[in-house]
Design a protein around this motif. Structure first.
Motif, PDB file in Angstrom:
ATOM      1  N   SER A   7      -4.419  11.993   0.647  1.00 48.86           N
ATOM      2  CA  SER A   7      -3.666  10.833   1.101  1.00 48.86           C
ATOM      3  C   SER A   7      -2.165  11.065   0.989  1.00 48.86           C
ATOM      4  O   SER A   7      -1.399  10.739   1.904  1.00 48.86           O
ATOM      5  CB  SER A   7      -4.067   9.597   0.291  1.00 48.86           C
ATOM      6  N   ARG A  37     -15.926  -1.219  -0.454  1.00 44.56           N
ATOM      7  CA  ARG A  37     -16.338   0.074   0.109  1.00 44.56           C
ATOM      8  C   ARG A  37     -16.286   1.127  -0.989  1.00 44.56           C
ATOM      9  O   ARG A  37     -15.338   1.149  -1.788  1.00 44.56           O
ATOM     10  CB  ARG A  37     -15.416   0.474   1.258  1.00 44.56           C
ATOM     11  N   ARG A  66      -0.721   9.081   4.295  1.00 43.08           N
ATOM     12  CA  ARG A  66      -1.529   8.021   4.885  1.00 43.08           C
ATOM     13  C   ARG A  66      -2.170   7.213   3.769  1.00 43.08           C
ATOM     14  O   ARG A  66      -3.017   7.733   3.026  1.00 43.08           O
ATOM     15  CB  ARG A  66      -2.603   8.603   5.814  1.00 43.08           C
ATOM     16  N   LEU A  87      -4.556   4.806   1.599  1.00 41.92           N
ATOM     17  CA  LEU A  87      -5.986   4.535   1.629  1.00 41.92           C
ATOM     18  C   LEU A  87      -6.228   3.042   1.508  1.00 41.92           C
ATOM     19  O   LEU A  87      -5.398   2.309   0.958  1.00 41.92           O
ATOM     20  CB  LEU A  87      -6.678   5.275   0.477  1.00 41.92           C
ATOM     21  N   PRO A  88      -7.357   2.539   2.001  1.00 39.34           N
ATOM     22  CA  PRO A  88      -7.643   1.100   1.904  1.00 39.34           C
ATOM     23  C   PRO A  88      -7.670   0.634   0.446  1.00 39.34           C
ATOM     24  O   PRO A  88      -8.186   1.320  -0.435  1.00 39.34           O
ATOM     25  CB  PRO A  88      -9.031   0.975   2.563  1.00 39.34           C
ATOM     26  N   ARG A  89      -7.140  -0.558   0.198  1.00 40.17           N
ATOM     27  CA  ARG A  89      -7.099  -1.094  -1.162  1.00 40.17           C
ATOM     28  C   ARG A  89      -8.484  -1.447  -1.678  1.00 40.17           C
ATOM     29  O   ARG A  89      -8.704  -1.480  -2.886  1.00 40.17           O
ATOM     30  CB  ARG A  89      -6.208  -2.338  -1.200  1.00 40.17           C
ATOM     31  N   GLU A  90      -9.421  -1.721  -0.763  1.00 40.22           N
ATOM     32  CA  GLU A  90     -10.760  -2.117  -1.197  1.00 40.22           C
ATOM     33  C   GLU A  90     -11.693  -0.922  -1.403  1.00 40.22           C
ATOM     34  O   GLU A  90     -12.887  -1.093  -1.623  1.00 40.22           O
ATOM     35  CB  GLU A  90     -11.387  -3.062  -0.170  1.00 40.22           C
ATOM     36  N   LEU A  91     -11.138   0.315  -1.372  1.00 43.46           N
ATOM     37  CA  LEU A  91     -11.954   1.523  -1.506  1.00 43.46           C
ATOM     38  C   LEU A  91     -11.990   1.994  -2.955  1.00 43.46           C
ATOM     39  O   LEU A  91     -10.971   2.023  -3.644  1.00 43.46           O
ATOM     40  CB  LEU A  91     -11.375   2.638  -0.621  1.00 43.46           C
ATOM     41  N   GLN A 101       0.830  -1.191   0.000  1.00 43.46           N
ATOM     42  CA  GLN A 101       0.000   0.000   0.000  1.00 43.46           C
ATOM     43  C   GLN A 101       0.872   1.251   0.000  1.00 43.46           C
ATOM     44  O   GLN A 101       1.883   1.322   0.705  1.00 43.46           O
ATOM     45  CB  GLN A 101      -0.915   0.016   1.226  1.00 43.46           C
TER      46      GLN A 101
END
Length: 459
Positions: free
Chosen positions: A385, A428, A390, A392-396, A296
Motif C-alpha cells: 500500500s 472485510r 494507495r 487500503l479500505p478502513r473496514e479491511l 485514509q
C-alpha cells in the motif's frame, strides 16, 4: 584461620568457574564473570549449610517417593490480586507459596502497581510491604496521591534479609512484597547489595521462606539496557513467575507480559493505562489500539494478533521512501527486524514487487510488540500500500503467516479472530484458506487465499 573460598559467576547465564577468565564458556559473553565469596572452608561448614538448607525446605517439599498416578490433582487455590489484567497474566490469580518477579524500566509503574495491589489486598488479607529504595513517608505520600485505602497495610523500610525475615516470622503475612530485590543484602555475604551473590542468596532465602510459610512473594527487579532482568540468570530459575511491565515514557499505556509462569501460560498480555490515580485496567485493548485518524493514509492496515487467550486488533503502519544510500534502511518497531527482511524477499520473489531501492519503516501502533507470525500478511499488504501510495479500505482486516514459497499458512484461533474483528465493525477480511469459517459472521465478507499473489489480487 579458616580459608575463605570464592568462585566466579557469570552475570548473564549464572555459570560458575573456579578462576577468572575473559569469556564465559557457556554463553560466550565477554567480561561477565564476577567474584563471589562462598564462605568458610572449615570442616563441617558445608555439611552444616547443607543440613540447614534441607531443613529449610522440609516444610515445603516432601521427602517421600510417590507414584505419579497417585499425586493429588486438586486445583491449586488462588486468590485475586484485585486486578483482572494482573490475574490474567498470572494465570488466574496469586498462588500461595509462589514467588513472582516483576521487572521493568524505571518509571514503568512497578512500584505503583504493587502498591495499588497491596492496599487493596490489605482490606481482606495480611500484607507486608517492604521498601528498600524509598522511605515510608515517600510511599505514604504516593498512596495518598493515588487515593488508596491505607488502613491495614503493614509497612517496613529495611534492606537486611535477616531483619526482614524475623519481622515476617512475627507478622506472618499472606502476601510479602519486596521493593526491590537489588537493594536487599545478607550479612554473611561480603559483596555489596545488587551484586551477583547478594541477589542470588537474598532471593533464595526469601523464596525458601515463601515456600515454608505458604506466603505469596512479590519481588521487584531492575532491568538492563536491553530490557532483560538484571542480576544472575539463576534468579529467574528460582522464582515461579517472571513478569515484565513495559511502556515508554511518552506513552500512558503499559503492557504486562509473562516471560515465565509455572502456574499459567507465558504468552498472556495485560494492558494498563497510567492515569493520575495510578494504573487502570484496559478491559478492551483493541478499542484503544484502533484509534485511527479519519483521513485514509497509504500503508495503514489493521491486523488481528493473538495474545494468550484473547485476540487483539492493532494497526500496523508501513512507510517506503526512495533511499539515497547504497544500503537501504530496514527499521521495524514492534516487529522482528530479521523477519521483515525475509518478508520483503518473499514479496519480490513471489509478488513481483521490488523494494531493494526503498527505505522501509514499519511500526506497530500503541507500542505493542508482536511476537507471532500471524502479522506476516498484514505487514506485506501494508508495504504494498505504501509502495504504490494507495490507501487500503478502513473496514479491511488481515491476518496470516507467509511462507518462503509464497504460500499463506493458517494460524491458531482463526475463527475467534474473525469474530473479534466483526465486533469492532470490520466488514472485510483477508485470511488464509485454512482459517476460512464455514459461515462468516453477519455483515463480514471473508476472502480466503492460498498464495501471496491471490492476496495482492484481492486488494
Amino acid at each position: 584461620m579458616a580459608k575463605a573460598k570464592s568462585a566466579f559467576v557469570c552475570t548473564e547465564c549464572g555459570a560458575e568457574y573456579s578462576k577468572w577468565q575473559g569469556q564465559c564458556s557457556n554463553c560466550r559473553e565477554w567480561n561477565t564473570l564476577t567474584e563471589i565469596r562462598l564462605g568458610s572452608s572449615r570442616p563441617g561448614a558445608t555439611a552444616a549449610g547443607s543440613a540447614s538448607a534441607r531443613n529449610g525446605y522440609a516444610g515445603a517439599l516432601s521427602r517421600e517417593v510417590v507414584d505419579l498416578s497417585g499425586v493429588d490433582l486438586t486445583e491449586v487455590p488462588r486468590f485475586s490480586s484485585t486486578f483482572e489484567e494482573f490475574d490474567r497474566v498470572l494465570g488466574g490469580g496469586l498462588v500461595p507459596g509462589s514467588a513472582v518477579l516483576l521487572g521493568g524500566h524505571p518509571g514503568a509503574g512497578k512500584s505503583t502497581l504493587l502498591l495499588q495491589t497491596a492496599c487493596r489486598l490489605a482490606q481482606s488479607k495480611r500484607v507486608l510491604y517492604v521498601t528498600g529504595e524509598e522511605s515510608l513517608s515517600q510511599v505514604a505520600m504516593r498512596a495518598h496521591r493515588l487515593q488508596l485505602p491505607t488502613q491495614g497495610l503493614k509497612m517496613l523500610a529495611e534492606t537486611s534479609i535477616e531483619t526482614l525475615l524475623a519481622v515476617a516470622e512475627r507478622e506472618r503475612p499472606e502476601v510479602l512484597i519486596i521493593d526491590s530485590i537489588q537493594t536487599m543484602h545478607l550479612e554473611d555475604i561480603g559483596s555489596a547489595p545488587g551484586g551477583v551473590a547478594q541477589v542470588r542468596e537474598s532471593a533464595a532465602a526469601l523464596t525458601r521462606f515463601a515456600k515454608q510459610s505458604n506466603t505469596v512473594l512479590l519481588l521487584v527487579g531492575h532491568v538492563t539496557k536491553d530490557g532483560s532482568l538484571a542480576g544472575p540468570k539463576v534468579l529467574e530459575h528460582m522464582i515461579d513467575a517472571s513478569l515484565l511491565l513495559e511502556g515508554g515514557s511518552d506513552s500512558r499505556f503499559r503492557t504486562l507480559r509473562g516471560q515465565k509462569n509455572r502456574f499459567g501460560a507465558v504468552n498472556e498480555l495485560g494492558v494498563f493505562a497510567m492515569l493520575e490515580l495510578g494504573l487502570k485496567e484496559v478491559k478492551n485493548p483493541s478499542a484503544i489500539f484502533l484509534s485511527r485518524s479519519e483521513e485514509q493514509a497509504a500503508g495503514s492496515l489493521v491486523m488481528v494478533v493473538w495474545e494468550g487467550t484473547r485476540p487483539i486488533l492493532v494497526e500496523v503502519q508501513a512507510l517506503l521512501d526512495e533511499s539515497a544510500l547504497g544500503n537501504p534502511r530496514r527499521v521495524a518497531v514492534g516487529l522482528d527486524h530479521n523477519r521483515l527482511a525475509m518478508l520483503l524477499a518473499v514479496l519480490h520473489k513471489h509478488g513481483g514487487l521490488f523494494t531493494g531501492d526503498q527505505d522501509v519503516f514499519l511500526n506497530v501502533v500503541g507500542g505493542v510488540k508482536v511476537l507471532e507470525t500471524s502479522a506476516d500478511l498484514a505487514v506485506l499488504l501494508a508495504v504494498v500500500s505504501s509502495l504504490q501510495n494507495r490507501p487500503l479500505p478502513r473496514e479491511l482486516v488481515v491476518f496470516g503467516e507467509v511462507g518462503l514459497s509464497g504460500e499463506i499458512r493458517p494460524v491458531p484461533s482463526g475463527q475467534e479472530r474473525i469474530v473479534e474483528a466483526a465486533k469492532h465493525g470490520f466488514t472485510r477480511a483477508i485470511v488464509p484458506r485454512g482459517n476460512a469459517p464455514k459461515q462468516a459472521p453477519e455483515g463480514m465478507q471473508v476472502v480466503a487465499v492460498d498464495k501471496l499473489a491471490e492476496a495482492l489480487e484481492a486488494l
